[in-house]
Design a protein around this motif. Structure first.
Motif, PDB file in Angstrom:
ATOM      1  N   ARG A 139       6.534   2.666   7.380  1.00  0.00           N
ATOM      2  CA  ARG A 139       7.627   2.635   6.401  1.00  0.00           C
ATOM      3  C   ARG A 139       7.522   1.387   5.531  1.00  0.00           C
ATOM      4  O   ARG A 139       7.189   0.305   6.026  1.00  0.00           O
ATOM      5  CB  ARG A 139       8.984   2.656   7.115  1.00  0.00           C
ATOM      6  N   PRO A 140       7.826   1.527   4.245  1.00  0.00           N
ATOM      7  CA  PRO A 140       7.762   0.360   3.344  1.00  0.00           C
ATOM      8  C   PRO A 140       8.691  -0.761   3.805  1.00  0.00           C
ATOM      9  O   PRO A 140       9.843  -0.511   4.162  1.00  0.00           O
ATOM     10  CB  PRO A 140       8.229   0.938   1.995  1.00  0.00           C
ATOM     11  N   GLY A 141       8.168  -1.972   3.823  1.00  0.00           N
ATOM     12  CA  GLY A 141       8.972  -3.134   4.157  1.00  0.00           C
ATOM     13  C   GLY A 141       9.215  -3.359   5.638  1.00  0.00           C
ATOM     14  O   GLY A 141       9.865  -4.332   6.025  1.00  0.00           O
ATOM     15  N   MET A 142       8.674  -2.484   6.486  1.00  0.00           N
ATOM     16  CA  MET A 142       8.898  -2.641   7.926  1.00  0.00           C
ATOM     17  C   MET A 142       7.963  -3.702   8.490  1.00  0.00           C
ATOM     18  O   MET A 142       6.796  -3.794   8.111  1.00  0.00           O
ATOM     19  CB  MET A 142       8.685  -1.310   8.644  1.00  0.00           C
TER      20      MET A 142
END
Length: 200
Positions: A145-148
């Motif tokens: 997931r983006p930013g995880m």
């Protein structure tokens, strides 16, 4: 009408299961989607959230959920303040959803609630369905997931009931790590069973 609670820890496949249930013709109340509507431009929660958390407004009149998340993620008091605003509004939407379905004599409805056990929402359900997958698969899904980050994932998991405890408390456990076909077959069997019970 039978009310089935749908839940599962982050990355366990709850959104996929909810989408499958909708395709099977089951009405699903999505608590996360309700929050998104409340925080969208002209959403009912915007004035109260904007007052409680200055500088999280968007240019078009909604709430920037990323900024809001940053404000409450590591601040338990701020999170409680936000929940005090949002939870009653989401609960009201849920009641209206169930009332409409009862008026239509639907035999089965699903409440898709991420922190169902953690918030005591299972008391509003006749049965609880937990989606689950091995921890390795869960971590792989979430880390895409983006930013995880590992730190963020660890913080999220600390706020969630461990998967093994959710499975112990569930009426139905649906595995999501062995392919969509297996997940769909299991959901179909559960829906068939509960629809029969809901019509009695």
């Amino acid at each position: 009408m039978i009310v089935l609670g749908l839940t599962g820890s982050i990355g366990m496949g709850k959104s996929t299961a909810a989408a499958m249930l909708r395709r099977l013709g089951v009405p699903v109340f999505d608590a996360d989607l309700a929050v998104h509507r409340l925080l969208a431009p002209s959403g009912a929660a915007v004035p109260a959230v904007s007052t409680a958390f200055p500088d999280v407004d968007t240019e078009v009149g909604g709430i920037d959920r990323v900024l809001l998340g940053q404000r409450v993620f590591t601040d338990p008091m701020a999170l409680r303040r936000l929940e005090k605003i949002l939870h009653p509004m989401v609960a009201a939407e849920e009641k209206r959803f169930l009332a409409r379905l009862r008026a239509r004599r639907e035999p089965l409805a699903v409440l898709d609630i991420p922190l169902l056990f953690e918030t005591g929402a299972e008391r509003r359900c006749d049965y609880v369905l937990v989606v689950s997958t091995p921890a390795l698969v869960q971590r792989q899904r979430v880390m895409r997931r983006p930013g995880m980050t590992e730190i963020r994932l660890a913080a999220i998991l600390r706020k969630q009931m461990p998967d093994h405890r959710k499975r112990q408390r569930a009426d139905f456990v649906v595995p999501t790590g062995a392919g969509r076909g297996q997940t769909l077959r299991r959901l179909k069997a559960i829906v068939r069973l509960l629809r029969e019970r809901g019509r009695r």
